[in-house]
Design a protein around this motif. Sequence first.
Motif, PDB file in Angstrom:
ATOM      1  N   TYR A  42      -8.121  -5.790  -3.353  1.00 47.60           N
ATOM      2  CA  TYR A  42      -7.180  -4.798  -2.843  1.00 47.60           C
ATOM      3  C   TYR A  42      -7.779  -3.400  -3.016  1.00 47.60           C
ATOM      4  CZ  TYR A  42      -3.048  -1.867  -2.490  1.00 47.60           C
ATOM      5  OH  TYR A  42      -2.154  -0.886  -2.139  1.00 47.60           O
ATOM      6  N   LEU A  60      -0.098 -10.881  -2.011  1.00 45.16           N
ATOM      7  CA  LEU A  60       0.364  -9.640  -2.647  1.00 45.16           C
ATOM      8  C   LEU A  60       1.881  -9.548  -2.633  1.00 45.16           C
ATOM      9  CD1 LEU A  60      -2.159  -6.943  -1.417  1.00 45.16           C
ATOM     10  CD2 LEU A  60      -1.693  -7.594  -3.775  1.00 45.16           C
ATOM     11  N   LYS A  61       2.467  -9.908  -1.508  1.00 42.23           N
ATOM     12  CA  LYS A  61       3.926  -9.853  -1.379  1.00 42.23           C
ATOM     13  C   LYS A  61       4.577 -10.804  -2.383  1.00 42.23           C
ATOM     14  CE  LYS A  61       6.418  -9.193   2.556  1.00 42.23           C
ATOM     15  NZ  LYS A  61       6.896  -9.511   3.921  1.00 42.23           N
ATOM     16  N   THR A  64       4.400  -9.406  -5.941  1.00 40.62           N
ATOM     17  CA  THR A  64       5.109  -8.172  -6.256  1.00 40.62           C
ATOM     18  C   THR A  64       6.583  -8.145  -5.856  1.00 40.62           C
ATOM     19  OG1 THR A  64       4.370  -7.158  -4.184  1.00 40.62           O
ATOM     20  CG2 THR A  64       2.989  -6.814  -6.125  1.00 40.62           C
ATOM     21  N   LYS A  65       6.937  -8.786  -4.779  1.00 37.02           N
ATOM     22  CA  LYS A  65       8.318  -8.734  -4.314  1.00 37.02           C
ATOM     23  C   LYS A  65       9.212  -9.546  -5.259  1.00 37.02           C
ATOM     24  CE  LYS A  65      11.203  -9.463  -0.295  1.00 37.02           C
ATOM     25  NZ  LYS A  65      11.310 -10.073   1.022  1.00 37.02           N
ATOM     26  N   ASN A  67       9.274  -9.680  -8.254  1.00 36.22           N
ATOM     27  CA  ASN A  67       8.543 -10.217  -9.390  1.00 36.22           C
ATOM     28  C   ASN A  67       7.975  -9.036 -10.169  1.00 36.22           C
ATOM     29  OD1 ASN A  67       6.772 -11.362 -11.217  1.00 36.22           O
ATOM     30  ND2 ASN A  67       5.878 -12.786  -9.764  1.00 36.22           N
ATOM     31  N   TYR A  68       8.765  -8.537 -11.064  1.00 36.58           N
ATOM     32  CA  TYR A  68       8.388  -7.343 -11.812  1.00 36.58           C
ATOM     33  C   TYR A  68       7.089  -7.546 -12.586  1.00 36.58           C
ATOM     34  CZ  TYR A  68       8.415  -3.594 -15.200  1.00 36.58           C
ATOM     35  OH  TYR A  68       8.040  -2.531 -15.961  1.00 36.58           O
ATOM     36  N   ARG A  71       4.082  -7.459 -10.239  1.00 39.42           N
ATOM     37  CA  ARG A  71       3.828  -6.083  -9.799  1.00 39.42           C
ATOM     38  C   ARG A  71       3.179  -5.277 -10.923  1.00 39.42           C
ATOM     39  NH1 ARG A  71       9.006  -3.593  -8.816  1.00 39.42           N
ATOM     40  NH2 ARG A  71       9.241  -5.491  -7.642  1.00 39.42           N
ATOM     41  N   LYS A  72       3.674  -5.477 -12.128  1.00 34.62           N
ATOM     42  CA  LYS A  72       3.136  -4.773 -13.291  1.00 34.62           C
ATOM     43  C   LYS A  72       1.660  -5.156 -13.529  1.00 34.62           C
ATOM     44  CE  LYS A  72       4.272  -4.839 -18.112  1.00 34.62           C
ATOM     45  NZ  LYS A  72       5.261  -5.201 -19.108  1.00 34.62           N
ATOM     46  N   LEU A  74      -0.459  -6.437 -11.289  1.00 32.50           N
ATOM     47  CA  LEU A  74      -1.260  -5.942 -10.175  1.00 32.50           C
ATOM     48  C   LEU A  74      -1.560  -4.461 -10.355  1.00 32.50           C
ATOM     49  CD1 LEU A  74      -2.579  -6.494  -7.402  1.00 32.50           C
ATOM     50  CD2 LEU A  74      -0.417  -5.811  -6.372  1.00 32.50           C
ATOM     51  N   ASN A  75      -0.550  -3.672 -10.697  1.00 34.82           N
ATOM     52  CA  ASN A  75      -0.747  -2.235 -10.907  1.00 34.82           C
ATOM     53  C   ASN A  75      -1.709  -1.965 -12.064  1.00 34.82           C
ATOM     54  OD1 ASN A  75       0.885  -1.479  -8.787  1.00 34.82           O
ATOM     55  ND2 ASN A  75       2.721  -1.339 -10.051  1.00 34.82           N
TER      56      ASN A  75
END
Length: 117
Positions: A42, A60-61, A64-65, A67-68, A71-72, A74-75
């Motif tokens: 990414y 990715l969706k 993250t969607k 799914n806190y 997303r955390k 990944l960030n």
Amino acid sequence: MEKNYVAYSSILIQFIQPLLNGSETENEYLTKAKMGIIAWNYHVSDQNKLPYNKEMKSILKQMTKANYEGRKMLNLLVSRKEAKFNNYKQLLTNVEIRRKPDNSATLYVESYPADKI
């Protein structure tokens, strides 16, 4: 001109270190390595203004969607790529666990130059 060899398997292991707790099964380890590849690619794709294919967008969706934790993670990994691994520009295309002759496991990673796409 001699090119420097980069062991992306070693780099990936360092990259995903914050996700590892030391008690992963091989499958869990491989899953975390694949999550690392998603974040890595990414970032590399974004840096090189490369299109992200449908499969990667879907992954990715899902990560993250609604799914806190996904997303955390990944960030965290994207930020880590920017801060500590920014000099590594190759896309990671495959990861698997391979067996050595002594039956120990090793992480195998294939990479591809982003500027060749």
